[in-house]
Design a protein around this motif. Structure first.
Motif, PDB file in Angstrom:
ATOM      1  N   ALA A 175      65.119  69.719 -17.188  1.00 48.27           N
ATOM      2  CA  ALA A 175      65.370  70.149 -15.812  1.00 48.27           C
ATOM      3  C   ALA A 175      66.213  71.415 -15.810  1.00 48.27           C
ATOM      4  O   ALA A 175      67.050  71.623 -16.668  1.00 48.27           O
ATOM      5  CB  ALA A 175      66.104  69.049 -15.065  1.00 48.27           C
ATOM      6  N   LYS A 176      65.997  72.241 -14.783  1.00 45.46           N
ATOM      7  CA  LYS A 176      66.761  73.491 -14.688  1.00 45.46           C
ATOM      8  C   LYS A 176      67.563  73.524 -13.395  1.00 45.46           C
ATOM      9  O   LYS A 176      67.033  73.249 -12.323  1.00 45.46           O
ATOM     10  CB  LYS A 176      65.803  74.667 -14.748  1.00 45.46           C
ATOM     11  N   TYR A 177      68.829  73.840 -13.555  1.00 44.80           N
ATOM     12  CA  TYR A 177      69.726  73.948 -12.400  1.00 44.80           C
ATOM     13  C   TYR A 177      70.091  75.405 -12.195  1.00 44.80           C
ATOM     14  O   TYR A 177      70.454  76.088 -13.152  1.00 44.80           O
ATOM     15  CB  TYR A 177      71.028  73.187 -12.671  1.00 44.80           C
ATOM     16  N   CYS A 196      62.318  69.167 -13.433  1.00 41.24           N
ATOM     17  CA  CYS A 196      62.813  69.443 -12.081  1.00 41.24           C
ATOM     18  C   CYS A 196      63.453  70.826 -12.050  1.00 41.24           C
ATOM     19  O   CYS A 196      63.941  71.340 -13.054  1.00 41.24           O
ATOM     20  CB  CYS A 196      63.852  68.406 -11.646  1.00 41.24           C
ATOM     21  N   LEU A 237      67.349  81.023 -21.299  1.00 39.22           N
ATOM     22  CA  LEU A 237      66.634  79.980 -20.549  1.00 39.22           C
ATOM     23  C   LEU A 237      67.364  79.531 -19.295  1.00 39.22           C
ATOM     24  O   LEU A 237      66.777  78.917 -18.412  1.00 39.22           O
ATOM     25  CB  LEU A 237      66.411  78.753 -21.440  1.00 39.22           C
ATOM     26  N   TYR A 279      58.111  76.452 -18.155  1.00 43.58           N
ATOM     27  CA  TYR A 279      57.547  75.575 -17.131  1.00 43.58           C
ATOM     28  C   TYR A 279      56.107  75.926 -16.771  1.00 43.58           C
ATOM     29  O   TYR A 279      55.597  75.472 -15.777  1.00 43.58           O
ATOM     30  CB  TYR A 279      58.439  75.615 -15.879  1.00 43.58           C
ATOM     31  N   HIS A 283      67.974  62.041 -16.724  1.00 45.53           N
ATOM     32  CA  HIS A 283      69.428  62.180 -16.829  1.00 45.53           C
ATOM     33  C   HIS A 283      70.094  61.827 -15.505  1.00 45.53           C
ATOM     34  O   HIS A 283      69.444  61.683 -14.477  1.00 45.53           O
ATOM     35  CB  HIS A 283      69.824  63.560 -17.337  1.00 45.53           C
ATOM     36  N   VAL A 333      76.583  70.278 -12.123  1.00 49.33           N
ATOM     37  CA  VAL A 333      75.796  71.090 -13.052  1.00 49.33           C
ATOM     38  C   VAL A 333      75.326  72.345 -12.335  1.00 49.33           C
ATOM     39  O   VAL A 333      74.763  72.253 -11.244  1.00 49.33           O
ATOM     40  CB  VAL A 333      74.547  70.323 -13.550  1.00 49.33           C
ATOM     41  N   LYS A 334      75.550  73.485 -12.926  1.00 52.33           N
ATOM     42  CA  LYS A 334      75.054  74.739 -12.357  1.00 52.33           C
ATOM     43  C   LYS A 334      74.531  75.637 -13.464  1.00 52.33           C
ATOM     44  O   LYS A 334      75.083  75.661 -14.563  1.00 52.33           O
ATOM     45  CB  LYS A 334      76.177  75.475 -11.614  1.00 52.33           C
ATOM     46  N   THR A 335      73.497  76.397 -13.136  1.00 54.99           N
ATOM     47  CA  THR A 335      72.908  77.392 -14.038  1.00 54.99           C
ATOM     48  C   THR A 335      72.765  76.834 -15.458  1.00 54.99           C
ATOM     49  O   THR A 335      73.254  77.421 -16.421  1.00 54.99           O
ATOM     50  CB  THR A 335      73.784  78.672 -14.078  1.00 54.99           C
ATOM     51  N   SER A 336      72.094  75.718 -15.554  1.00 57.30           N
ATOM     52  CA  SER A 336      71.968  75.074 -16.855  1.00 57.30           C
ATOM     53  C   SER A 336      70.611  74.411 -17.014  1.00 57.30           C
ATOM     54  O   SER A 336      69.893  74.221 -16.037  1.00 57.30           O
ATOM     55  CB  SER A 336      73.062  74.008 -17.028  1.00 57.30           C
ATOM     56  N   VAL A 337      70.331  74.045 -18.247  1.00 58.76           N
ATOM     57  CA  VAL A 337      69.117  73.302 -18.573  1.00 58.76           C
ATOM     58  C   VAL A 337      69.570  71.959 -19.134  1.00 58.76           C
ATOM     59  O   VAL A 337      70.382  71.922 -20.062  1.00 58.76           O
ATOM     60  CB  VAL A 337      68.274  74.089 -19.599  1.00 58.76           C
ATOM     61  N   VAL A 338      69.092  70.869 -18.539  1.00 58.30           N
ATOM     62  CA  VAL A 338      69.575  69.542 -18.929  1.00 58.30           C
ATOM     63  C   VAL A 338      68.384  68.636 -19.233  1.00 58.30           C
ATOM     64  O   VAL A 338      67.473  68.500 -18.416  1.00 58.30           O
ATOM     65  CB  VAL A 338      70.430  68.913 -17.806  1.00 58.30           C
ATOM     66  N   ALA A 339      68.407  67.999 -20.389  1.00 57.05           N
ATOM     67  CA  ALA A 339      67.291  67.146 -20.796  1.00 57.05           C
ATOM     68  C   ALA A 339      67.520  65.691 -20.403  1.00 57.05           C
ATOM     69  O   ALA A 339      68.569  65.331 -19.872  1.00 57.05           O
ATOM     70  CB  ALA A 339      67.087  67.255 -22.304  1.00 57.05           C
TER      71      ALA A 339
END
Lengths: 376, 426
Positions: free
Chosen positions: A286-288, A303, B259, B269, B285, B293-299
Motif C-alpha cells: 500500500a502507498k500513503y 491501496c 517509491l 502499480y 496491515h 503513516v505518511k508518504t510511505s509504502v507499507v506491506a
C-alpha cells in the motif's frame, strides 16, 4: 494437538442468506469477502488444513462461480495434491440426479460416492461462513475420549443478544456434556449455547445416517438427522472457547468486520495457531501520500491513500483520494473514493466508485450496502 | 517438445560487496527491495511479462535465499512442464569442477543446458537492476536488424559514463566501438547488462574464449570486444525508462525512496506489468489509533502503533507506540520498540530495536572500518541484530548480522563505528 490425518473434511457452503441482501447477490455466502483480503471460506478451509486434514469436499449450491474461482485447484491451501486434496461439488443434472440439492443431507447424499471412496476414519462437517480459528484435532481427541457417535462444537454466546441467539442453533447439555436438546433458530432460546456448525463423526456412520435419512424422504442434516437422533445416539457437545461469528446478515457481517479491528481478535484469527490462507493477488504494498490520515484501520496491499480513513477495512487496491473521508466502513477490492467524497457506516462491494464530493452515510445497525460495480 | 525461440540466462551469482552487511549472507539479487520484492523479481517478472518462460538462473555466491525465493518458479508462472525456471549452480565434471570464473564462463559451463532447449536466441540478464523492460520488443529489434548481438543501452550523464561499458554507434544503431569503463568516454550510451545473442554465434565465442588463458571470461571485457573485432553485426537497443543499479548503499536507499514519492518514477502499480514475487501469508496491515503513516509504502502484516514518514516497510514490521521511523527502510518482521526514533537507516530482516533507541543522529563521518561502503550518512543494521534499549547510534554505523546486546559495549555507538557479532570491546 492430535493431527487429523485420519479425518476428511466436508464444507457446506451453498445456502442462500436473504439477510445478506446485495452482498450475496451472485455469490455464495462462503465467498463473501472478509477482513481486507479473505473470503469467508478461507477460515474453515485453513482450519482444516492447519489441523492436518488433506481431503476436503466443498458442497456448493447457490451461485458457486465466485467460490470456484476463488478455490481453484486448492493450491493456496496446499490442497493441490496427487491424491486427495480439494474437491468441489456443485449440483449436477444426470439421469439419476435431479439437480438442486434440497438440503444439506441431500447434498451429501448426491455425493455419497465421494464419502464412500475416501478412506479416512472420521469426517468433520462444517459451514463455509464461519469466521473463527479452531484447532480441530482437539475436538477429534475429545470425540474419541467421549466415545461419542457424533460431536457437535458449540460456543457460549455471551456476546449475543436474545434476538441474535434466535438466529442460531441452540443446544442444552447435561453435566456430562451430552446434548439433550437442539433447536434450530428457536423463537425463545433456552440457553446461550449455540452450535457453531462443526460436527465430527465416523465416516461409515455418516454414510448410513444419510442413506437412512434420504430413504425416509428427508433431506436436512440438522433437522432430520441431528435432532431426530438425539435420544438414540451419543451426541456430545464440545465447547469452543475462541472467537466465532457466522456471517448471515448485513448487520452481523458489519459487526464482525469491525470486531476484527480489535488487535486481540486479529491476533487470534490471523497470527496464533496457524495462518489463514487465501488466493493471492500480486499487488504492490500500500502507498500513503502526504495527506493520508489513517487510524484504527486495516489496509490491504495495493491501496493508495491520500485521504482520511478511520475505523475501517480497506480491501486490496482501494483508492482514497485527497480530501476523501472513509469512516466506520468496509470498502472492498478495487473501489475508489474520489476527492472530497465522504462515506460513513457503509459497505462498498467490489469496484464501486463514490464520485467526487458525494456523501454517503448509514448507521451502525443499518449500514448502507452499495452493490458491486456501482457508480454513486 | 516445442522448441523455444528464446530463453533467458540470468546471472545471479554476484556478491554485490558494496552493499555491505546486506549481502553478507545473500547474493545481491536476493536483497529485499520495495516493501515486498527481492531485486531479482524485476528481471524475472520482465521475463514473465515478455513471454519468456524458460529461464536459467546462474548462482554462485550465497545462493540459499535465492534458491528458496525462486523455488519452482510459481510466482512468475514458470512452474512449467517444458522449460520453466532452472537454478544453475557450478557443478563437478568428470575430471574436474570449478567455480564460474566470469560472466561468460558461467554461461559456457552451461552450454549443455542451453543446447537442450535449442533456442534460436538467448537473452543474458543480470539480476541486479530495478527496471521494467519488454524483452520481446528488443528481440524484434534484434531480428529486424538481422543482428548477431544486441546490447540494451541507456543514456547516462558524461560523469557517470566511466562506470559503465560505453557503446559508440552509427545512425542505424550499429555498434562500431565499445569501451569498458573508459576514463574518457566517447559516448554516453551505457550497457545495461542486457544482451540478446543469436545462440549459435555466442556458443562459438564462448567456446573460443574458454580456451584463452589470458581472458577474464567476461561479457563486457572479452566476448563483446572479440565479436566487435570480428566485425559481427552488433546493435545497440535504446531503453528510455527507469533503470537503476542498486549496487551501493546510497543507490539502494535512493531507489527505495523513489517509491514513496507522490508520483513515483517507477510504478509498481501498473496492472499491465505486474512485478511478481512469492506472497507472504499475512493479513493486511493495521494502523492503530495513535499511529500515523505518511508518504510511505507499507506491506501486509505490519502493525503500526507509532509514526512512519518517508519510509518503506516490508511485511510483518511492528512499530510500537511513540516510535518514529523517517527516511528509512525496514525489512520483514523487524520490531521497532516504543519511543525509538530512526532516521536514514536500513534495518535488516528480523531485527529487534529496543525501547527509546535513537539511530542516525550525529556527524556524517564515514565508517572507520569500511569507508568505501558506509559513507552516505545511512546506518545499516544487519539481519537478526538486537539493539538494546536506550542505545544512541550515529550515522554510517554498521551493525553486524545477529549482533546482540552483549556485542554493544556501551549505550552510544558514534557515527562511523561498527558493532560486530562476537566482537571485542576495547
Amino acid at each position: 494437538m492430535t493431527m487429523m490425518t485420519n479425518t476428511m473434511g466436508l464444507i457446506l457452503s451453498g445456502w442462500k442468506k436473504p439477510a445478506l441482501k446485495d452482498l450475496s447477490y451472485k455469490r455464495s455466502v462462503s465467498a463473501i469477502p472478509f477482513g481486507g483480503k479473505y473470503r469467508a471460506i478461507d477460515f474453515i478451509l485453513s482450519n482444516m488444513v492447519n489441523s492436518g486434514i488433506k481431503n476436503v469436499g466443498v458442497l456448493t449450491q447457490y451461485s458457486s462461480r465466485s467460490l470456484m474461482d476463488h478455490l481453484g485447484s486448492g493450491k493456496e491451501w496446499d490442497l493441490d495434491r496427487r491424491y486427495d486434496g480439494l474437491f468441489i461439488f456443485p449440483p449436477t443434472v444426470s439421469d439419476e440426479e435431479s439437480g438442486w440439492y434440497k438440503g444439506s443431507a441431500d447434498a451429501m447424499y448426491h455425493n455419497l460416492s465421494f464419502l464412500k471412496r475416501s478412506n479416512e476414519e472420521y469426517v468433520v462437517i462444517a459451514q463455509g461462513n464461519g469466521i473463527f480459528k479452531m484447532q480441530m484435532g482437539d475436538m477429534l481427541q475429545y470425540h474419541i475420549d467421549k466415545n461419542a457417535d457424533i460431536t457437535l462444537a458449540y460456543r457460549r454466546m455471551y456476546d449475543y443478544t436474545a434476538e441474535e441467539l434466535s438466529g442460531l442453533g441452540i443446544i442444552r447439555i447435561d453435566e456430562d456434556s451430552r446434548i439433550t436438546d437442539l433447536q434450530e433458530k428457536p423463537l425463545n432460546p433456552q440457553s446461550d449455547l449455540a452450535s457453531i456448525g462443526v460436527y465430527m463423526l465416523r465416516r461409515t456412520l455418516l454414510i448410513s445416517l444419510i442413506e437412512e435419512c434420504i430413504a425416509h424422504g428427508n433431506y436436512d442434516f440438522v433437522k432430520d438427522i441431528m435432532i431426530r437422533k438425539l435420544d438414540r445416539l451419543n451426541i456430545y457437545g464440545y465447547e469452543f472457547r475462541g472467537y466465532w461469528r457466522s456471517i448471515s446478515s448485513v448487520r452481523n457481517y458489519y459487526r464482525c468486520s469491525m470486531e476484527v479491528l480489535d488487535p486481540e481478535i486479529r491476533e487470534e484469527l490471523f497470527i496464533r495457531n496457524g495462518k489463514i490462507y487465501t488466493k493471492v493477488k500480486d499487488e504492490a504494498p500500500a502507498k500513503y501520500n502526504e495527506e493520508a490520515e489513517v487510524t484504527n484501520s486495516i489496509v490491504a496491499d495495493g491501496c493508495f491513500i491520500e485521504g482520511t480513513v478511520e475505523n475501517s477495512v480497506l480491501f486490496r487496491g482501494v483508492t482514497v483520494a485527497k480530501g476523501a473521508v472513509v469512516r466506520n466502513s468496509i470498502i472492498m477490492q478495487g473501489s475508489v473514493i474520489e476527492p472530497d467524497a465522504v462515506v460513513e457506516y457503509a459497505i462498498l462491494d467490489k469496484n464501486v466508485v463514490l464520485t467526487r464530493g458525494k456523501y454517503l452515510k448509514g448507521d451502525t445497525d443499518y449500514p448502507v450496502v452499495v452493490s458491486k460495480n456501482s457508480r454513486v | 517438445m516445442v522448441k523455444k525461440e528464446i530463453i533467458a540466462l540470468l546471472l545471479a551469482g554476484g556478491q554485490g560487496s558494496r552493499l555491505g552487511v546486506l549481502t553478507k549472507k545473500s547474493a545481491k539479487p536476493a536483497v529485499l527491495f520495495g516493501g515486498k520484492y527481492r531485486i531479482i523479481d524485476f528481471s524475472l517478472s520482465n521475463c514473465a511479462n515478455s513471454g519468456i518462460d524458460t529461464v536459467g538462473v546462474l548462482t554462485q555466491y550465497q545462493p540459499l535465499k535465492l534458491n528458496n525465493h525462486i523455488g519452482i518458479g510459481k510466482p512468475w508462472d514458470m512452474d512449467r512442464m517444458h522449460g520453466g525456471v532452472t537454478i544453475l549452480s557450478p557443478f563437478m565434471k568428470e575430471d574436474s569442477g570449478e567455480w564460474y570464473k566470469g560472466t561468460a564462463n558461467a554461461i559456457s559451463q552451461n552450454i549443455d543446458f542451453v543446447n537442450k532447449q535449442a533456442p534460436k536466441y538467448v537473452i543474458i540478464l543480470s539480476g541486479d537492476h530495478i527496471y521494467k523492460m519488454n524483452y520481446s520488443d528488443m528481440l524484434a529489434f534484434h531480428r529486424k536488424n538481422n543482428a548477431e548481438a544486441t546490447i540494451s543501452v541507456i543514456n547516462v550523464s558524461y560523469e557517470e559514463a566511466s562506470r559503465y561499458g560505453i557503446m559508440s554507434t552509427d545512425e542505424q544503431g550499429r555498434i562500431y566501438e565499445f569501451q569498458e569503463k573508459p576514463e574518457n568516454p566517447k559516448s554516453t550510451l551505457a550497457s545495461m547488462g542486457v544482451y540478446i545473442f543469436t545462440w549459435e554465434i555466442l556458443r562459438e565465442y564462448l567456446i573460443r574464449d574458454d580456451q584463452r588463458e589470458d581472458s577474464d571470461h567476461d561479457f563486457g571485457k572479452d566476448i563483446i570486444p572479440a565479436m566487435l573485432a570480428d566485425g559481427r553485426r552488433m546493435f545497440a537497443y535504446r531503453f528510455n525508462g527507469y533503470w537503476k543499479d542498486v549496487g551501493t548503499i546510497q543507490a539502494y536507499w535512493e531507489a527505495n525512496m523513489d517509491l514513496v514519492k507522490r508520483v513515483p518514477e517507477f510504478n509498481l502499480y501498473d496492472p499491465e506489468w505486474k512485478i511478481y514475487t512469492p506472497n507472504p501469508v499475512k493479513p493486511p496491515h493495521y494502523v492503530a489509533p495513535g499511529g500515523s503513516v505518511k508518504t510511505s509504502v507499507v506491506a501486509e502484516g505490519c502493525m503500526i502503533y507509532g509514526n512512519v514518514r518517508n519510509s518503506v516497510l516490508f511485511p510483518g514490521v511492528f512499530v510500537e507506540k511513540d516510535a518514529l521511523i523517517e527516511n528509512s527502510i525496514v525489512m520483514s518482521n523487524s520490531h521497532i520498540g516504543e519511543g525509538s526514533v530512526l532516521d536514514h537507516c536500513i534495518i535488516g530482516e528480523n531485527v529487534r530495536v529496543g525501547k527509546n533507541v535513537r539511530i542516525g543522529f550525529g556527524d556524517d563521518v564515514p565508517n572507520t572500518d569500511k569507508p568505501g561502503i558506509y559513507s552516505s550518512g545511512i546506518t545499516v543494521v544487519g539481519e537478526g541484530a538486537e539493539i538494546p534499549d536506550e542505545t544512541v547510534m550515529g550515522k554510517n554505523v554498521m551493525i553486524d548480522m545477529y549482533a546482540g546486546a552483549e556485542d554493544f559495549c556501551c549505550k552510544t555507538v558514534p557515527s562511523g563505528a561498527s558493532v560486530y557479532k562476537g566482537g571485542e570491546c576495547e
